[in-house]
Motif scaffolding. Structure first.
Motif, mmCIF file in Angstrom:
data_model
loop_
_atom_site.group_PDB
_atom_site.id
_atom_site.type_symbol
_atom_site.label_atom_id
_atom_site.label_comp_id
_atom_site.label_asym_id
_atom_site.label_seq_id
_atom_site.Cartn_x
_atom_site.Cartn_y
_atom_site.Cartn_z
ATOM 1 N N PRO A 33 10.566 -7.926 8.336
ATOM 2 C CA PRO A 33 10.215 -7.421 9.618
ATOM 3 C C PRO A 33 8.939 -6.579 9.730
ATOM 4 C CG PRO A 33 12.421 -6.859 8.831
ATOM 5 C CD PRO A 33 11.746 -7.433 7.804
ATOM 6 N N ILE A 34 8.543 -6.004 8.765
ATOM 7 C CA ILE A 34 7.410 -5.158 8.681
ATOM 8 C C ILE A 34 6.060 -5.875 8.959
ATOM 9 C CG2 ILE A 34 5.859 -3.143 7.861
ATOM 10 C CD1 ILE A 34 8.627 -2.185 6.264
ATOM 11 N N GLU A 94 1.866 -9.628 11.809
ATOM 12 C CA GLU A 94 1.641 -10.824 12.005
ATOM 13 C C GLU A 94 1.326 -11.453 10.794
ATOM 14 O OE1 GLU A 94 -0.959 -11.737 15.132
ATOM 15 O OE2 GLU A 94 0.019 -9.925 16.258
ATOM 16 N N LEU A 95 2.077 -11.090 9.713
ATOM 17 C CA LEU A 95 1.826 -11.499 8.051
ATOM 18 C C LEU A 95 3.012 -12.349 7.827
ATOM 19 C CD1 LEU A 95 -0.219 -8.412 6.720
ATOM 20 C CD2 LEU A 95 -1.033 -10.866 6.458
ATOM 21 N N SER A 96 2.541 -13.197 7.104
ATOM 22 C CA SER A 96 4.304 -13.625 6.361
ATOM 23 C C SER A 96 3.790 -13.691 4.885
ATOM 24 C CB SER A 96 4.126 -15.532 6.825
ATOM 25 O OG SER A 96 2.901 -15.918 6.147
ATOM 26 N N LEU A 97 5.300 -13.435 4.132
ATOM 27 C CA LEU A 97 5.547 -13.327 2.895
ATOM 28 C C LEU A 97 6.254 -14.543 2.318
ATOM 29 C CD1 LEU A 97 7.498 -9.762 2.862
ATOM 30 C CD2 LEU A 97 4.757 -10.072 2.438
ATOM 31 N N ILE A 145 3.797 -5.010 -2.508
ATOM 32 C CA ILE A 145 3.609 -5.673 -1.264
ATOM 33 C C ILE A 145 2.952 -4.829 -0.066
ATOM 34 C CG2 ILE A 145 5.322 -6.965 0.312
ATOM 35 C CD1 ILE A 145 6.963 -7.273 -1.997
ATOM 36 N N ASP A 146 3.441 -3.500 -0.223
ATOM 37 C CA ASP A 146 3.089 -2.732 0.951
ATOM 38 C C ASP A 146 1.436 -2.570 0.922
ATOM 39 O OD1 ASP A 146 3.461 -0.269 2.584
ATOM 40 O OD2 ASP A 146 2.370 0.770 1.169
ATOM 41 N N ASN A 147 0.729 -2.578 -0.334
ATOM 42 C CA ASN A 147 -0.614 -2.653 -0.372
ATOM 43 C C ASN A 147 -1.067 -3.931 0.430
ATOM 44 O OD1 ASN A 147 -0.955 -0.134 -1.450
ATOM 45 N ND2 ASN A 147 -1.377 -0.978 -3.630
ATOM 46 N N ALA A 148 -0.573 -5.129 -0.047
ATOM 47 C CA ALA A 148 -1.046 -6.261 0.460
ATOM 48 C C ALA A 148 -0.957 -6.188 1.886
ATOM 49 C CB ALA A 148 -0.311 -7.534 -0.104
ATOM 50 N N LEU A 149 0.196 -5.899 2.560
ATOM 51 C CA LEU A 149 0.468 -5.828 4.019
ATOM 52 C C LEU A 149 -0.672 -4.975 4.672
ATOM 53 C CD1 LEU A 149 4.161 -5.275 4.004
ATOM 54 C CD2 LEU A 149 2.900 -7.539 4.363
ATOM 55 N N LYS A 150 -0.980 -3.793 3.913
ATOM 56 C CA LYS A 150 -1.833 -2.523 4.468
ATOM 57 C C LYS A 150 -3.244 -3.111 4.430
ATOM 58 C CE LYS A 150 -1.103 1.360 2.392
ATOM 59 N NZ LYS A 150 -0.848 2.879 2.002
ATOM 60 N N TYR A 151 -3.895 -3.978 3.400
ATOM 61 C CA TYR A 151 -5.056 -4.138 3.234
ATOM 62 C C TYR A 151 -5.385 -5.607 3.544
ATOM 63 C CZ TYR A 151 -4.901 0.310 1.133
ATOM 64 O OH TYR A 151 -4.714 1.696 0.838
ATOM 65 N N ALA A 152 -4.473 -6.576 3.695
ATOM 66 C CA ALA A 152 -4.951 -8.068 4.135
ATOM 67 C C ALA A 152 -4.891 -7.970 5.606
ATOM 68 C CB ALA A 152 -3.771 -8.831 3.456
ATOM 69 N N PRO A 153 -5.968 -9.086 5.997
ATOM 70 C CA PRO A 153 -5.923 -9.285 7.679
ATOM 71 C C PRO A 153 -4.627 -9.930 8.266
ATOM 72 C CG PRO A 153 -7.175 -10.882 6.395
ATOM 73 C CD PRO A 153 -6.672 -10.066 5.248
ATOM 74 N N ALA A 154 -4.608 -9.799 9.310
ATOM 75 C CA ALA A 154 -3.537 -10.354 10.190
ATOM 76 C C ALA A 154 -3.788 -11.922 10.079
ATOM 77 C CB ALA A 154 -3.515 -10.150 11.754
ATOM 78 N N ASP A 155 -2.377 -12.619 10.217
ATOM 79 C CA ASP A 155 -2.393 -14.207 10.211
ATOM 80 C C ASP A 155 -2.553 -14.618 8.892
ATOM 81 O OD1 ASP A 155 -1.505 -14.872 12.650
ATOM 82 O OD2 ASP A 155 -3.541 -14.652 13.658
ATOM 83 N N SER A 156 -2.343 -13.767 7.917
ATOM 84 C CA SER A 156 -2.581 -14.573 6.552
ATOM 85 C C SER A 156 -1.364 -14.464 5.769
ATOM 86 C CB SER A 156 -3.615 -13.823 5.763
ATOM 87 O OG SER A 156 -3.156 -12.469 5.513
ATOM 88 N N THR A 157 -1.218 -15.200 4.522
ATOM 89 C CA THR A 157 -0.092 -15.095 3.772
ATOM 90 C C THR A 157 -0.041 -14.395 2.629
ATOM 91 O OG1 THR A 157 0.326 -17.155 4.761
ATOM 92 C CG2 THR A 157 1.710 -16.746 2.733
ATOM 93 N N VAL A 158 0.884 -13.612 2.258
ATOM 94 C CA VAL A 158 1.144 -12.625 1.139
ATOM 95 C C VAL A 158 2.195 -13.516 0.213
ATOM 96 C CG1 VAL A 158 1.695 -10.661 -0.061
ATOM 97 C CG2 VAL A 158 0.669 -10.549 2.205
#
Ligand code: ATP
Ligand code: MG
Lengths: 334, 455
Positions: free
Chosen positions: B329-330, B335-338, B363-376
């Protein structure tokens, strides 16, 4: 035959001998090895076969065999112990005193029963009972006495026939005679009664067995008391006239003993000689020695052998000897 | 790793040595006592015979017509016969003058009142035991004194003594061996109790702080008692600090949440621009504080759990999947997908709370520092080792700071404007270390950060 050779051999050394030995004989003369001087109270005739077989076994050893009386042997050994290597005597008490006084060299591991040796230094190799030897002719038609008491009775019955015809040791001169007398006196009072009886019959006193048996054989005496059985049997061989009696009341049995002089110059040869002596067995057929060798399996309780122990010193005590001799003289010389 | 204690000496060795030493001393004492007693008895035996012999000689002395007669009985010397054929020396004296026997024997003078005088000396190079005695004879108006000295060598005696010494030595040795064996046995059973206690301490789980209940010997009771009380106190302080962490987390976060909600509400009501700015900055600061408090308490919890690591059988894939589901959900809000890839199941024995915490921070870091519309991408794999990789397609770690980012409170330049406390990677690294693994930060070639938690 051997005796003949022995007799011939006697003649040579005797020529130059100054000392007054009863007999002196050298066996295996000229042998390169040790020279053993054996002083002994045993007549050469009895001992020669033994020495011959010894030197046959040990050809390098030569032996000078010197014969003297027991008392004289004791004197000589005490005076010059260095002059002899082996001392053999029938006077057990004198021998034991020599050993006790330190004249004997101890030898370890000699194969003899414990009762036949003393202090590893005195070794017995024969057993020889004291016997009564009689001339049968004198007892013609009379019972032959088997005990001392019997002898006393026989003598009392016909005193005149036996006057001057009885012989025994002069215990003052003979060591063996003294040993037999003291042991007899210890065993029974009968001894003193017998002495009184023969004393009353003008007993003849001898220094040695040999002479006594000679006189017996030629009829000078009829009865000899306390003669060595070994000598008696040799001399009576082939002489039907003589009979050897082993008194049945009690027997006095002597063991001939040998020891090595403490100051011997040939200890090894002397030791070999001692071992050879005690290894002699009466059953050895080739031996033919007239000496009655000790059987190591002899049951000592049966044979009333005079014990090799310090008690033998008792009668050698000066006071005791004086007392005994005066009692003996009182009885015998009346 | 617990440092091994400084060892000085061994109680067991000390006990065994003391017992064996004592046994040796006792054995030697026993040997000498038995021997000296036996020697005394044996000497007594010889003395008795010598006395009997001398007595019989003295008895045989008599005054006859004024002259002294000594008729030594045959038994006097016959009783001196020994298995070793000991030599015998004697001398008879009348009024001090030598009469017969061995004149090199001296009368030994003892105390007047004693009838028998014993003396050990040397005659003719031989050690002898000598007894001297006197007797006064009274005859017709004449009085004379007879004295007898009787000596005997001691060959039989020393033979007997040798034999007794040998037996005494065997006795002593047997006693010693028995005692030595016994002392080994005693030592090992005594220290067996200690070993058993040690074993039961060692075998306990890290969380097991219950008192020891098995019976122990009386002497060990104080040790077990203090051990139990120590563990009691430990247990108490541990639960206290656990409570404290939970309490603190609660105490800090709840008021912060309250303050934040007031600030938000106020923000809506305020119209003026600078006031709104100030309130926004306030909300941000509150967020920072709340985040910092949360991370600090997590870090404290991680440190505590890492010190008392309790492993259990878990499946890393299940664990990660659950986490991904919770965070989806976060992620969607941004607008990121895991995406979870890798093995279908990776069993592992470790602390699930710690691992979850680490992976959550990654994962939290990836969500924080990766741009929107990308995949972690989250990958759980077993080659080359068991590892969980989180990679994004963001700007990646600043290359010149990459080595320092795992330090406490260390944040990168790219983090400016992002809420954070700089503890996330520290927590992940501590978790990796506690499980015997490591945390590796890299930048991918195609761009984007890649964090590998290998366990
Ligand atoms: N996926 C990422 N991409 C780029 N930089 C990152 C990434 N993850 C971490 N960093 C950098 O590493 C720094 C340390 O990260 P860390 O997780 O320890 O702290 P934080 O995220 O700033 O704070 P928090 O404790 O709230 O997580 C970050 O400030 C950031 O600069
Ligand atoms: Mg972070």
């Amino acid at each position: 035959m051997r005796y003949l050779i022995a007799l011939i051999l006697i003649l040579f050394p005797l020529v130059g001998a100054a000392d007054d030995w009863e007999d002196r004989l050298i066996f295996n003369e000229g042998a390169k090895g040790a020279h053993l001087r054996v002083i002994s109270s045993t007549d050469t005739v009895l001992f020669a076969p033994l020495i011959e077989s010894f030197v046959a076994q040990y050809p390098s050893i030569s032996i000078e065999y010197l014969v003297s009386g027991t008392a004289d042997i004791n004197r000589r050994v005490r005076a010059t112990p260095e002059a002899f290597d082996v001392v053999i005597s029938s006077a057990m008490d004198l021998q034991l005193k020599l050993a006790n006084d330190g004249f004997a060299l101890p030898v370890e591991d000699v194969q003899v029963p414990s009762w036949a040796q003393w202090h590893h230094s005195l070794f017995a190799f024969t057993f020889e009972p004291a016997t009564i030897v009689i001339n049968r002719a004198a007892f013609e038609g009379q019972p032959i006495p088997q005990t001392r008491q019997g002898l006393i009775e026989a003598l009392r019955k016909r005193p005149e026939e036996f006057r001057g015809k009885i012989g025994t040791y002069d215990v003052r001169q003979s060591g063996l005679g003294y040993l037999f007398a003291t042991q007899d006196a210890r065993a029974s009072e009968t001894y003193w009664r017998l002495m009184e009886v023969i004393g009353g019959l003008d007993v003849r006193l001898y220094c040695c067995s040999g002479e006594m048996i000679n006189d017996l054989a030629d009829g000078t005496i009829y009865v000899a008391y306390n003669v060595l059985g070994s000598y008696a049997e040799v001399r009576t061989e082939g002489k039907d006239a003589l009979e050897v009696i082993f008194p049945s009341d009690f027997q006095t049995i002597m063991m001939r003993t040998a020891m090595i002089s403490e100051v011997t110059q040939a200890p090894e040869a002397a030791e070999q000689f001692i071992r050879f002596l005690v290894s002699q067995n009466p059953a050895t057929p080739e031996g033919h020695s007239p000496l009655p060798f000790l059987r190591s399996d002899t049951d000592m309780t049966e044979r009333e052998t005079i014990g090799l122990n310090p008690a033998l010193l008792t009668f050698l005590d000066g006071l005791k000897r004086q007392k005994f001799l005066s009692a003996w003289e009182n009885a015998v010389i009346q | 790793m617990v440092p091994s204690p400084t060892v000085s000496g061994s109680l067991r060795n000390r006990l065994v040595l003391a017992l064996i030493g004592g046994a040796a001393v006792l054995a030697i004492l026993l040997f000498f006592t038995v021997r000296s007693y036996a020697a005394k008895v044996a000497q007594q035996g010889q003395d008795n015979i010598l006395v009997a012999s001398v007595a019989s000689i003295l008895d045989a002395a008599a005054l006859r017509e004024g002259a002294l007669e000594v008729d030594i009985p045959y038994a006097a010397f016959s009783m001196l016969s020994t298995p070793s054929d000991d030599r015998v020396f004697y001398a008879v004296f009348q009024d001090g003058a030598f009469m017969s026997g061995y004149d090199d024997l001296q009368l030994s003078d003892g105390p007047e009142e004693e009838q028998w005088t014993f003396h050990t000396g040397e005659v003719r190079g031989e050690r002898i035991r000598q007894v001297s005695a006197r007797r006064t004879l009274v005859g017709l108006g004449k009085q004379t004194e007879i004295a007898v000295a009787l000596g005997q060598t001691q060959d039989a005696l020393s033979d007997t003594l040798d034999q007794i010494s040998r037996n005494a030595a065997y006795l002593g040795l047997g006693f010693f061996l028995l005692t030595a064996a016994l002392s080994f046995w005693v030592a090992s059973t005594t220290f067996g109790q200690l070993n058993r206690l040690t074993m039961s301490v060692t075998r306990r789980g890290p969380q097991d702080l219950s008192p020891f209940k098995k019976p122990v010997p009386k002497e060990m009771a104080p040790l077990v008692l203090s051990l139990n009380s120590l563990m009691g106190r430990l247990d108490q302080s541990l639960s206290q600090s656990e409570d404290f962490i939970a309490e603190a987390a609660h105490r800090v976060r709840t008021p912060l949440a309250t303050v934040r909600s007031y600030a938000e509400t106020t923000l809506h009501r305020v119209e003026r621009k600078e006031n709104r700015e100030a309130l926004r900055a306030m909300v941000r600061a509150i967020d920072e504080s709340s985040r910092a408090a949360g991370q600090l308490l997590d870090h404290a919890m991680i440190t505590f759990r890492a010190d008392h690591l309790e492993r259990e059988e878990i499946d890393l894939v299940d664990l990660t999947r659950e986490l991904v589901q919770r965070l989806t959900p976060i992620a969607e809000m941004r607008e990121l997908s895991l995406s979870l890839t890798g093995e279908p199941s990776v069993p592992y024995s470790g602390d699930p709370i710690l691992i979850q915490n680490a992976v959550r921070n990654m994962i939290d870091n990836a969500l924080k520092y990766a741009p929107a519309d990308s995949t972690v991408e989250i990958d759980v794999d077993t080659t080359p080792g068991i590892q969980i990789t989180v990679s994004d397609s963001g700007p990646g770690f600043p290359p010149d700071e990459i080595d320092m980012l795992t330090r406490r409170f260390e944040r990168g330049q790219n983090a400016t404007g992002t809420i954070g406390s700089g503890l996330g990677l520290t927590i992940a690294q501590d978790v990796a270390t506690a499980h015997g693994g490591s945390l590796v930060l890299t930048n991918q070639q195609k761009g984007g950060a890649c964090v590998i938690l290998s366990l």
